[in-house]
Write an enzyme that holds these catalytic residues in place. Structure first.
Site, PDB file in Angstrom:
ATOM      1  N   HIS A  24       0.868  -1.104  -0.003  1.00  0.00           N
ATOM      2  CA  HIS A  24      -0.081  -0.018  -0.135  1.00  0.00           C
ATOM      3  C   HIS A  24       0.852   1.312   0.125  1.00  0.00           C
ATOM      4  CE1 HIS A  24      -3.493  -2.231   1.996  1.00  0.00           C
ATOM      5  NE2 HIS A  24      -2.357  -3.021   2.488  1.00  0.00           N
ATOM      6  N   TYR A  25       0.175   2.548  -0.167  1.00  0.00           N
ATOM      7  CA  TYR A  25       0.710   3.711   0.131  1.00  0.00           C
ATOM      8  C   TYR A  25      -0.189   4.335   1.173  1.00  0.00           C
ATOM      9  CZ  TYR A  25      -1.797   6.022  -3.708  1.00  0.00           C
ATOM     10  OH  TYR A  25      -2.665   6.589  -4.576  1.00  0.00           O
ATOM     11  N   THR A  26       0.367   5.311   1.948  1.00  0.00           N
ATOM     12  CA  THR A  26      -0.530   5.642   2.985  1.00  0.00           C
ATOM     13  C   THR A  26      -1.314   6.958   2.738  1.00  0.00           C
ATOM     14  OG1 THR A  26       1.409   7.463   3.539  1.00  0.00           O
ATOM     15  CG2 THR A  26       1.346   5.133   4.803  1.00  0.00           C
ATOM     16  N   GLU A  89       2.646  -0.720   4.518  1.00  0.00           N
ATOM     17  CA  GLU A  89       2.405   0.491   4.041  1.00  0.00           C
ATOM     18  C   GLU A  89       3.526   1.374   3.863  1.00  0.00           C
ATOM     19  OE1 GLU A  89      -0.392   2.121   3.704  1.00  0.00           O
ATOM     20  OE2 GLU A  89      -2.112   1.037   4.611  1.00  0.00           O
ATOM     21  N   HIS A 127      -2.552  -3.147  -3.487  1.00  0.00           N
ATOM     22  CA  HIS A 127      -3.925  -2.939  -3.090  1.00  0.00           C
ATOM     23  C   HIS A 127      -4.653  -2.725  -4.165  1.00  0.00           C
ATOM     24  CE1 HIS A 127      -6.607  -0.950   0.496  1.00  0.00           C
ATOM     25  NE2 HIS A 127      -6.918  -2.048   0.196  1.00  0.00           N
ATOM     26  N   ASP A 137      -3.693   2.119  -4.934  1.00  0.00           N
ATOM     27  CA  ASP A 137      -2.384   2.028  -4.323  1.00  0.00           C
ATOM     28  C   ASP A 137      -1.580   0.618  -4.637  1.00  0.00           C
ATOM     29  OD1 ASP A 137      -4.331   1.653  -2.384  1.00  0.00           O
ATOM     30  OD2 ASP A 137      -2.645   1.171  -0.863  1.00  0.00           O
TER      31      ASP A 137
END
Length: 229
Positions: A24-26, A89, A127, A137
């Site tokens: 993921h990215y946040t 993440e 994701h 993401d």
């Protein structure tokens, strides 16, 4: 569950073991903001690991536990992705490249997690792969090919794409489902596929799209659906 910062976790359901990794990215401005949210009981969201832009990696949830990172979606036969996955993440707002220290730290972490849980590279996904249309993401700036070159993910054979004729390969959605994508509208899945494997592509489905996903489905069929070449 004591010992690590985030309370947003539980037992893996039905004795499941992790056999997926979801990246993921946040989508937040700073790693501090992201950490606060991932550890806030009111937010009801978490991940096993958080990697800062400078490469600092922090474990928020024990890998044996079910972190709340994936939400609704699926990969192959897996419907409860949280119970079957490790969530990582990357602190990134989603509008910029991933710094070299962060990517290097991710590579080290992936190698360790994959070895510990015997997770093959084809089960390292984004994701956006398990939730097409709902999530985007880690996005088009994430370097999946770099991971694949180190055996930490997978990538289509470029020669297959170059050789794609006007008729293309087998039906795009047949191949996409065989690789693991959910059974959603073709345009939604095509967008998710391109986001990861062909972020430069636009417009209607092409022979190159069909050839690339057919190659992935042939070599990496989800849920043991065939032999890897």
């Amino acid at each position: 569950m004591p010992g690590l910062p985030s309370p947003n976790c539980g037992e893996r359901r039905e004795g499941a073991r992790p056999d997926l990794i979801v990246i993921h990215y946040t989508a937040m401005a700073t790693v501090e903001e992201a950490r606060a949210r991932l550890c806030d009981p009111a937010a009801e969201v978490s991940a096993h690991w958080l990697i800062a832009p400078d490469g600092a990696a922090e474990q928020l949830v024990d890998e044996a536990h079910r972190a709340w990172h994936a939400g609704a979606g699926s990969w192959g036969a897996v419907r409860d992705v949280n119970s079957r996955s490790i969530g990582i993440e990357l602190a990134n707002p989603g509008d910029r490249p991933f710094p070299e220290p962060q990517m290097t730290a991710l590579e080290r972490l992936l190698a360790a997690v994959m070895a510990h849980w015997s997770i093959p590279p084809e089960r390292v996904i984004g994701h956006s792969d398990m939730a097409p249309g709902r999530k985007g993401d880690p996005g088009p700036r994430f370097d999946w090919r770099r991971l694949a070159l180190q055996g930490l993910s997978v990538w289509p054979d470029p020669s297959v794409q170059r050789a794609a004729g006007p008729g293309g390969a087998a039906g795009f959605m047949d191949s996409a489902r065989a690789f693991g994508y959910p059974d959603l509208p073709a345009a939604t899945v095509l967008s998710a596929f391109r986001l990861r494997f062909r972020p430069w592509a636009a417009g209607p489905e092409t022979a190159e799209d069909r050839a690339a996903i057919a190659d992935l489905a042939r070599r990496f069929p989800v849920d043991g659906g065939g032999a890897r070449a």
